[in-house]
Motif scaffolding. Structure first.
Motif, PDB file in Angstrom:
ATOM      1  N   PRO A  71      26.299   3.456  59.780  1.00 61.75           N
ATOM      2  CA  PRO A  71      27.016   4.728  59.919  1.00 61.75           C
ATOM      3  C   PRO A  71      26.326   5.839  59.126  1.00 61.75           C
ATOM      4  O   PRO A  71      25.861   5.622  58.004  1.00 61.75           O
ATOM      5  CB  PRO A  71      28.403   4.427  59.362  1.00 61.75           C
ATOM      6  N   ILE A  72      26.264   7.014  59.741  1.00 59.65           N
ATOM      7  CA  ILE A  72      25.650   8.170  59.107  1.00 59.65           C
ATOM      8  C   ILE A  72      26.762   9.102  58.647  1.00 59.65           C
ATOM      9  O   ILE A  72      27.641   9.446  59.430  1.00 59.65           O
ATOM     10  CB  ILE A  72      24.713   8.894  60.090  1.00 59.65           C
ATOM     11  N   PRO A  73      26.744   9.517  57.399  1.00 62.94           N
ATOM     12  CA  PRO A  73      27.778  10.441  56.927  1.00 62.94           C
ATOM     13  C   PRO A  73      27.701  11.768  57.678  1.00 62.94           C
ATOM     14  O   PRO A  73      26.641  12.383  57.752  1.00 62.94           O
ATOM     15  CB  PRO A  73      27.451  10.636  55.445  1.00 62.94           C
ATOM     16  N   GLU A  74      28.823  12.182  58.232  1.00 64.68           N
ATOM     17  CA  GLU A  74      28.851  13.399  59.039  1.00 64.68           C
ATOM     18  C   GLU A  74      28.543  14.643  58.225  1.00 64.68           C
ATOM     19  O   GLU A  74      28.059  15.629  58.766  1.00 64.68           O
ATOM     20  CB  GLU A  74      30.220  13.543  59.699  1.00 64.68           C
ATOM     21  N   ASP A  75      28.829  14.616  56.930  1.00 65.19           N
ATOM     22  CA  ASP A  75      28.579  15.789  56.102  1.00 65.19           C
ATOM     23  C   ASP A  75      27.088  16.032  55.871  1.00 65.19           C
ATOM     24  O   ASP A  75      26.704  17.128  55.489  1.00 65.19           O
ATOM     25  CB  ASP A  75      29.267  15.613  54.744  1.00 65.19           C
ATOM     26  N   ARG A  76      26.276  15.016  56.086  1.00 67.44           N
ATOM     27  CA  ARG A  76      24.829  15.139  55.887  1.00 67.44           C
ATOM     28  C   ARG A  76      24.068  15.205  57.198  1.00 67.44           C
ATOM     29  O   ARG A  76      22.846  15.324  57.194  1.00 67.44           O
ATOM     30  CB  ARG A  76      24.325  13.940  55.069  1.00 67.44           C
ATOM     31  N   MET A  77      24.746  15.125  58.336  1.00 67.69           N
ATOM     32  CA  MET A  77      24.101  15.026  59.640  1.00 67.69           C
ATOM     33  C   MET A  77      23.987  16.394  60.308  1.00 67.69           C
ATOM     34  O   MET A  77      24.979  17.067  60.543  1.00 67.69           O
ATOM     35  CB  MET A  77      24.916  14.090  60.533  1.00 67.69           C
ATOM     36  N   MET A  78      22.764  16.805  60.590  1.00 66.59           N
ATOM     37  CA  MET A  78      22.506  18.054  61.319  1.00 66.59           C
ATOM     38  C   MET A  78      21.831  17.687  62.630  1.00 66.59           C
ATOM     39  O   MET A  78      20.869  16.925  62.655  1.00 66.59           O
ATOM     40  CB  MET A  78      21.593  18.977  60.511  1.00 66.59           C
ATOM     41  N   THR A  79      22.343  18.241  63.728  1.00 65.98           N
ATOM     42  CA  THR A  79      21.749  17.997  65.042  1.00 65.98           C
ATOM     43  C   THR A  79      21.142  19.296  65.538  1.00 65.98           C
ATOM     44  O   THR A  79      21.790  20.345  65.510  1.00 65.98           O
ATOM     45  CB  THR A  79      22.806  17.495  66.043  1.00 65.98           C
ATOM     46  N   ILE A  80      19.895  19.215  65.970  1.00 63.05           N
ATOM     47  CA  ILE A  80      19.190  20.380  66.502  1.00 63.05           C
ATOM     48  C   ILE A  80      18.931  20.123  67.978  1.00 63.05           C
ATOM     49  O   ILE A  80      18.284  19.143  68.350  1.00 63.05           O
ATOM     50  CB  ILE A  80      17.867  20.619  65.761  1.00 63.05           C
ATOM     51  N   LEU A  81      19.445  21.009  68.828  1.00 65.15           N
ATOM     52  CA  LEU A  81      19.234  20.932  70.271  1.00 65.15           C
ATOM     53  C   LEU A  81      18.215  22.003  70.651  1.00 65.15           C
ATOM     54  O   LEU A  81      18.426  23.190  70.372  1.00 65.15           O
ATOM     55  CB  LEU A  81      20.543  21.163  71.018  1.00 65.15           C
ATOM     56  N   ILE A  82      17.143  21.594  71.295  1.00 62.15           N
ATOM     57  CA  ILE A  82      16.100  22.535  71.696  1.00 62.15           C
ATOM     58  C   ILE A  82      16.346  22.927  73.151  1.00 62.15           C
ATOM     59  O   ILE A  82      16.380  22.074  74.031  1.00 62.15           O
ATOM     60  CB  ILE A  82      14.696  21.928  71.540  1.00 62.15           C
ATOM     61  N   GLY A  83      16.519  24.209  73.378  1.00 58.89           N
ATOM     62  CA  GLY A  83      16.777  24.726  74.723  1.00 58.89           C
ATOM     63  C   GLY A  83      15.568  25.459  75.281  1.00 58.89           C
ATOM     64  O   GLY A  83      14.446  25.321  74.801  1.00 58.89           O
ATOM     65  N   LYS A  84      15.836  26.282  76.274  1.00 55.41           N
ATOM     66  CA  LYS A  84      14.743  27.028  76.907  1.00 55.41           C
ATOM     67  C   LYS A  84      14.486  28.327  76.146  1.00 55.41           C
ATOM     68  O   LYS A  84      15.266  28.722  75.284  1.00 55.41           O
ATOM     69  CB  LYS A  84      15.092  27.326  78.368  1.00 55.41           C
ATOM     70  N   ASP A  85      13.398  28.973  76.489  1.00 51.40           N
ATOM     71  CA  ASP A  85      13.019  30.283  75.947  1.00 51.40           C
ATOM     72  C   ASP A  85      12.965  30.302  74.420  1.00 51.40           C
ATOM     73  O   ASP A  85      13.407  31.258  73.778  1.00 51.40           O
ATOM     74  CB  ASP A  85      13.981  31.378  76.435  1.00 51.40           C
ATOM     75  N   ASN A  86      12.445  29.244  73.823  1.00 46.25           N
ATOM     76  CA  ASN A  86      12.268  29.160  72.366  1.00 46.25           C
ATOM     77  C   ASN A  86      13.573  29.354  71.597  1.00 46.25           C
ATOM     78  O   ASN A  86      13.596  29.954  70.530  1.00 46.25           O
ATOM     79  CB  ASN A  86      11.227  30.181  71.883  1.00 46.25           C
ATOM     80  N   LYS A  87      14.662  28.848  72.128  1.00 48.41           N
ATOM     81  CA  LYS A  87      15.972  28.960  71.481  1.00 48.41           C
ATOM     82  C   LYS A  87      16.437  27.590  71.016  1.00 48.41           C
ATOM     83  O   LYS A  87      16.137  26.566  71.633  1.00 48.41           O
ATOM     84  CB  LYS A  87      17.008  29.550  72.441  1.00 48.41           C
ATOM     85  N   ILE A  88      17.193  27.605  69.935  1.00 48.76           N
ATOM     86  CA  ILE A  88      17.696  26.378  69.328  1.00 48.76           C
ATOM     87  C   ILE A  88      19.200  26.516  69.137  1.00 48.76           C
ATOM     88  O   ILE A  88      19.693  27.594  68.823  1.00 48.76           O
ATOM     89  CB  ILE A  88      17.046  26.151  67.951  1.00 48.76           C
TER      90      ILE A  88
END
Length: 183
Positions: A71-88
């Motif tokens: 299990p990963i602690p939610e307080d330490r978990m960052m999710t980065i989603l890479i989209g189109k046109d150099n946007k995150i």
């Protein structure tokens, strides 16, 4: 090639002068030497080697092996989603109940780098160990470019994020990107 004039002349008492001719220079040896030097340097030099970032990927598990799901602690978990046109798009925690709501960011020091630094300080509040910090899950959509993925990996190296992974994007996250106009 040289010519020696030994004739006595016309006999009228004048001094006999030899004709001045332009000397011919044979360049065959110099051309051979030049090609030998070019060949030598071509064979002994190395071209620039491709630079790669070290990336440790887990082995593929056989189907019958049980996968350890720590299990990963939610307080330490960052999710980065890479989209189109150099946007995150990034969020903290899990998508259903995020600790920090999904936020759009750009690449660079005023964009995602600043957010990673803030979230690293936020994540250190929830751990008592000095070597534990932010855990980043990077997910690239089909609309993302390879350059953007490499840029995010560079940001991980710049910010000295010790734990990060490249994961598969879920249908819910694709829907989120579509709602924000990033897919």
């Amino acid at each position: 090639m040289a010519e020696l004039n030994t004739g006595g002349g016309s006999g009228d008492g004048k001094k006999v002068r030899s004709k001045k001719s332009n000397p011919g220079v044979d360049l065959t040896a110099m051309v051979d030497l030049a090609f030998l030097l070019i060949t030598f340097f071509m064979l002994t030099t190395t071209l620039s080697k491709p630079q790669s970032m070290p990336l440790a990927m887990p082995d593929k598990n056989p189907k019958d092996q049980v996968i350890d799901r720590t299990p990963i602690p939610e307080d330490r978990m960052m999710t980065i989603l890479i989209g189109k046109d150099n946007k995150i798009l990034w969020y903290m925690g899990i998508l259903k109940t995020p600790r920090i709501q999904p936020t759009e960011a750009a690449f660079g020091k005023d964009g995602i780098r600043r957010e990673i630094l803030k979230n690293t300080a936020y994540a250190k509040k929830f751990t008592d160990k000095a070597d534990e910090g932010l855990i980043v899950n990077i997910k690239a959509s089909d609309a993302a470019s390879y350059k953007n993925l490499v840029d995010i990996l560079d940001e991980m190296a710049i910010n000295k994020v010790q734990l990060y992974a490249i994961g598969d994007i879920t249908p819910e996250e694709v829907t989120l990107l579509k709602d924000k106009g990033l897919y």
